[in-house]
Design a protein around this motif. Sequence first.
Motif, PDB file in Angstrom:
ATOM      1  N   GLU A  79       0.168  -1.128  -0.157  1.00  0.00           N
ATOM      2  CA  GLU A  79      -0.153   0.060  -0.246  1.00  0.00           C
ATOM      3  C   GLU A  79       1.290   0.835   0.114  1.00  0.00           C
ATOM      4  O   GLU A  79       1.939   1.409   0.732  1.00  0.00           O
ATOM      5  N   PHE A  80       0.710   1.836  -1.205  1.00  0.00           N
ATOM      6  CA  PHE A  80       1.376   3.377  -0.969  1.00  0.00           C
ATOM      7  C   PHE A  80       1.160   4.708  -1.421  1.00  0.00           C
ATOM      8  O   PHE A  80      -0.746   4.877  -1.684  1.00  0.00           O
ATOM      9  N   GLN A  81       1.538   5.710  -0.762  1.00  0.00           N
ATOM     10  CA  GLN A  81       1.091   7.078  -0.718  1.00  0.00           C
ATOM     11  C   GLN A  81       1.796   7.857  -1.238  1.00  0.00           C
ATOM     12  O   GLN A  81       3.485   7.732  -1.791  1.00  0.00           O
ATOM     13  N   PHE A  82       1.324   8.904  -3.106  1.00  0.00           N
ATOM     14  CA  PHE A  82       2.355   9.210  -3.496  1.00  0.00           C
ATOM     15  C   PHE A  82       2.015  11.030  -3.666  1.00  0.00           C
ATOM     16  O   PHE A  82       0.328  11.443  -3.913  1.00  0.00           O
ATOM     17  N   GLY A 105       0.310  24.532  -8.196  1.00  0.00           N
ATOM     18  CA  GLY A 105       1.181  25.400  -6.882  1.00  0.00           C
ATOM     19  C   GLY A 105       0.437  24.188  -5.423  1.00  0.00           C
ATOM     20  O   GLY A 105       0.356  24.075  -4.162  1.00  0.00           O
ATOM     21  N   VAL A 106      -0.777  23.421  -5.354  1.00  0.00           N
ATOM     22  CA  VAL A 106      -1.557  22.823  -4.831  1.00  0.00           C
ATOM     23  C   VAL A 106      -0.837  21.720  -4.527  1.00  0.00           C
ATOM     24  O   VAL A 106      -1.467  20.473  -5.559  1.00  0.00           O
ATOM     25  N   LYS A 107      -0.829  20.877  -3.252  1.00  0.00           N
ATOM     26  CA  LYS A 107      -0.079  20.149  -2.914  1.00  0.00           C
ATOM     27  C   LYS A 107      -1.257  18.488  -2.442  1.00  0.00           C
ATOM     28  O   LYS A 107      -2.345  18.849  -1.662  1.00  0.00           O
ATOM     29  N   LEU A 123      -1.788  -5.832 -10.144  1.00  0.00           N
ATOM     30  CA  LEU A 123      -2.784  -4.677 -10.150  1.00  0.00           C
ATOM     31  C   LEU A 123      -2.933  -3.640  -9.579  1.00  0.00           C
ATOM     32  O   LEU A 123      -2.220  -4.271  -8.232  1.00  0.00           O
ATOM     33  N   GLU A 124      -2.839  -2.595  -9.873  1.00  0.00           N
ATOM     34  CA  GLU A 124      -2.738  -1.507  -8.937  1.00  0.00           C
ATOM     35  C   GLU A 124      -4.347  -0.481  -8.961  1.00  0.00           C
ATOM     36  O   GLU A 124      -5.209  -0.737  -9.845  1.00  0.00           O
ATOM     37  N   VAL A 125      -4.529  -0.151  -7.882  1.00  0.00           N
ATOM     38  CA  VAL A 125      -5.370   0.034  -7.595  1.00  0.00           C
ATOM     39  C   VAL A 125      -6.529   0.988  -6.842  1.00  0.00           C
ATOM     40  O   VAL A 125      -5.546   1.343  -5.648  1.00  0.00           O
ATOM     41  N   GLY A 126      -6.715   2.226  -7.166  1.00  0.00           N
ATOM     42  CA  GLY A 126      -6.186   4.228  -6.505  1.00  0.00           C
ATOM     43  C   GLY A 126      -7.256   4.894  -6.687  1.00  0.00           C
ATOM     44  O   GLY A 126      -8.182   4.571  -7.212  1.00  0.00           O
ATOM     45  N   THR A 127      -6.811   5.649  -6.606  1.00  0.00           N
ATOM     46  CA  THR A 127      -7.270   6.854  -6.643  1.00  0.00           C
ATOM     47  C   THR A 127      -6.255   8.146  -6.940  1.00  0.00           C
ATOM     48  O   THR A 127      -5.219   8.273  -5.959  1.00  0.00           O
ATOM     49  N   PHE A 128      -6.718   8.502  -7.838  1.00  0.00           N
ATOM     50  CA  PHE A 128      -5.721   9.994  -8.928  1.00  0.00           C
ATOM     51  C   PHE A 128      -6.969  11.113  -9.000  1.00  0.00           C
ATOM     52  O   PHE A 128      -7.662  11.064  -9.588  1.00  0.00           O
ATOM     53  N   GLU A 129      -6.467  12.260  -8.264  1.00  0.00           N
ATOM     54  CA  GLU A 129      -7.511  13.494  -8.373  1.00  0.00           C
ATOM     55  C   GLU A 129      -8.981  13.462  -8.009  1.00  0.00           C
ATOM     56  O   GLU A 129      -9.638  13.818  -8.676  1.00  0.00           O
ATOM     57  N   GLY A 130      -8.806  12.480  -7.111  1.00  0.00           N
ATOM     58  CA  GLY A 130     -10.318  12.000  -6.321  1.00  0.00           C
ATOM     59  C   GLY A 130     -10.864  10.986  -7.362  1.00  0.00           C
ATOM     60  O   GLY A 130     -12.124  10.736  -7.029  1.00  0.00           O
ATOM     61  N   LYS A 131     -10.366  10.942  -8.735  1.00  0.00           N
ATOM     62  CA  LYS A 131     -11.145   9.111  -8.805  1.00  0.00           C
ATOM     63  C   LYS A 131     -10.817   8.186  -8.819  1.00  0.00           C
ATOM     64  O   LYS A 131      -8.931   8.278  -8.644  1.00  0.00           O
TER      65      LYS A 131
END
Length: 124
Positions: free
Chosen positions: A31-34, A40-42, A53-61
């Motif tokens: 499990e990872f965090q990016f 300018g917004v972190k 397989l990789e499952v996650g969220t990117f920009e809220g999606k």
Amino acid sequence: MKKIILIAILALTATSCYNVERNCKDFKTGEFQFEYEVDGVKKTSNFVRNDTLEVGTFEGKEYSSTVRWVNDCEYILQRINPKNMAESKAIQMNILSTTDNSYTFEFSNIGDSKKQKGTVIKIK
């Protein structure tokens, strides 16, 4: 002239002893965090990856991608059920260096020469 040769030899010796740590196998699963910055917004994104397989969220999606390992430090992400042409492009990921709990990588769409860099922290 002797001083220039001596300096060149010392410089080559010093740089040849430096090896970047790359224990990529430690980051194939988990499990990872990016963290990344947009205008300018972190922002933070989390994902879980196993060998294929990789499952996650990117920009809220939420997203799901297949993972194909090229070697221990390089893999290809291919979005499952892309919603548009941009999402259908495969992304090449290359782990450049590792620490105990993180890795630095560069990535780009396959065939694109513009590469971006990021850092990922392993949570579990």
